[in-house]
Write an enzyme that holds these catalytic residues in place. Structure first.
Site, short mmCIF file in Angstrom:
data_model
loop_
_atom_site.label_atom_id
_atom_site.label_comp_id
_atom_site.label_asym_id
_atom_site.label_seq_id
_atom_site.Cartn_x
_atom_site.Cartn_y
_atom_site.Cartn_z
N TYR A 192 0.83 -1.22 0.00
CA TYR A 192 0.00 0.00 0.00
C TYR A 192 0.86 1.27 0.00
CZ TYR A 192 -3.63 -3.31 1.41
OH TYR A 192 -4.48 -4.36 1.47
N TYR A 217 -14.53 -4.44 2.19
CA TYR A 217 -13.16 -4.87 1.88
C TYR A 217 -12.98 -6.26 2.47
CZ TYR A 217 -8.12 -5.44 1.99
OH TYR A 217 -6.86 -5.94 1.83
N ASP A 268 -17.55 -12.32 7.52
CA ASP A 268 -16.11 -12.07 7.49
C ASP A 268 -15.74 -11.38 8.79
OD1 ASP A 268 -13.55 -11.14 7.15
OD2 ASP A 268 -13.90 -10.19 5.21
N LYS A 297 -6.28 -12.36 11.51
CA LYS A 297 -5.78 -11.23 12.29
C LYS A 297 -5.54 -11.60 13.77
CE LYS A 297 -7.06 -7.49 9.22
NZ LYS A 297 -5.70 -7.23 8.76
#
Length: 433
Positions: free
Chosen positions: A28, A155, A246, A275
């Site tokens: 990014y 996302y 998600d 995560k």
């Protein structure tokens, strides 16, 4: 014999940031004009330290993964022990205690009735597996469905399937012509819920509905109410649409409960996790599903197999890190810390919500997001982003703005004093920037 003459040796005349610039391509990041990357040499609790000894508060949990603090001694101990037992083994045709034990401990605490665990490497791959499960589920049952329902501005990751079900944005722009079509709907609210439910009732070729429950992360920390998501799920059930939650970001306490879907009456068929799963120690992804979905793949027909896997599927070290992280997560002290952070955020929200430069402020659980007023539309490419990022770094705080939106998403062990310091820095920024 291999030729070792071309092996690089570190240039002792260059510092780490200069060496980094020569050989690393960062995520990014527009490398043409990127500022030197800050070399971090160690972590402890909520802090990371650079090579000059400067301390930074990791207020974004290093991309939302670190829930218990850096270099947690208990997790480190368990990982070290496992390294001396088994570092990895192929997971096709073999199994091992850490993978089985993690599944046994994880499934009972997930919302609804999740029955099977499929291991992957990260959040994007967890989503890829979920999508493939749903599409092949219908194909295996002889009722192929090819459409997917998702939220605008969502996302779900950077692999192609995950990008396809994510909102079209700068993250997907170069690849839009290659992504499969998805039916995108607005986030539900009081004004549009009836229209959204009516729309879903007309869908006949939709395999699944995928969503980030309660919070759209990279889309701008957009938040919505559980009761409206429940209505969408009910409509999907009536239309024969499978449900994928998600929870890659929202899982493991971020929304105030262990999982965001605990706040729903209607539970998902599939849950994606990553995560915080390992406490931020190393990569691991999980896709869980109900027995109903699993049984659609049981057949004498080999073509009904879920042909998906990764070299490091169910890595024992990552599984052990996850087990250690779960031990900490389920302690009463951790839940108390989650509630404490949630309460502190709520007070701070009230203090700044009327400020002229605050376009909007929103909070769910341990996540608070502040949308800066710029006079223009909110944008990930807002020039304010770099100003804010540098401002907080100078004060020893890692806050990685989403354009003109800053958010605090800290490890649960963060102290009240550190939270107050972050809040104070934001108040100061509102006056100075």
């Amino acid at each position: 014999m291999s030729d070792t003459s071309k092996l690089r040796t570190p240039n002792s005349k260059l510092n780490l940031a200069e060496r980094d610039k020569k050989v690393i391509w960062h995520p990014y990041t527009q490398m043409k004009n990127a500022l030197p990357h800050i070399p971090i040499v160690r972590g402890e609790g909520v802090y990371v330290f650079d090579e000059n000894g400067k301390k930074y508060i990791d207020a974004v949990s290093s991309w939302w993964v670190n829930i218990h603090g850096h270099a947690h001694p208990y997790i480190a101990q368990k990982v070290a022990e496992q390294l001396n037992v088994l570092e990895h083994v192929i997971f096709a045709g073999f199994t091992h205690e850490p993978a089985v034990l993690l599944a046994e401990r994880l499934l009972p605490i997930l919302p609804g009735k999740q029955d099977k665990v499929f291991y992957t490497d990260n959040g994007s791959t967890a989503v890829e597996v979920a999508l493939k499960m749903c599409l092949q589920y219908w194909d295996n049952k002889g009722k192929p469905k090819t459409r997917i329902l998702a939220f605008k501005n969502a996302y779900h990751g950077d692999t192609f399937g995950a990008m396809s079900v994510s909102g079209r944005s700068i993250f997907t722009d170069a690849f839009n012509s290659l992504l499969f079509d998805v039916d995108f709907i607005d986030l539900p609210n009081e004004d549009n819920i009836s229209d959204l439910v009516a729309h879903i009732s007309t869908l006949t070729n939709t395999a699944c509905f995928i969503f980030e429950p309660l919070i759209l992360g990279s889309g701008g920390m957009l938040m919505y109410e559980a009761k409206y998501l429940d209505e969408l799920i009910v409509a999907c059930r009536k239309a024969g649409i499978l449900i994928i939650a998600d929870e890659v970001m929202t899982g493991f306490g971020r929304t105030g409960t262990y999982f965001a879907c605990e706040k729903l009456v209607n539970k998902p068929d599939i849950i994606c996790l990553s995560k915080g799963l390992t406490g931020g120690t190393m990569p691991l992804g999980v896709t869980t599903c109900t027995d109903e979905i699993f049984e659609a793949f049981l057949s004498e027909d080999k073509l009904k197999t879920l042909y998906h896997g990764h070299s490091f599927t169910a890595n024992p070290i990552a599984c052990v890190a996850s087990l250690a992280s779960l031990d900490i997560l389920l302690q009463e002290e951790t839940l108390a810390n989650i509630k404490r952070v949630e309460t502190k955020h709520a007070v701070f929200l009230q203090e700044i919500k009327a400020h002229a430069k605050v376009k909007a402020v929103r909070q769910t659980g341990t996540i608070i997001a502040i949308e800066w007023e710029t006079g223009n539309e909110t944008s990930y490419l807002s020039n304010l982003r770099n100003l804010l990022y540098a401002y907080f770094l100078d004060k020893g705080i890692i806050l990685r703005p989403l354009g003109n939106i800053i958010y605090i998403l800290p490890p649960y062990v963060i102290s009240n004093a550190d939270l107050d310091y972050i809040y104070g820095a934001i108040k100061q920024a509102l006056e100075e920037i």
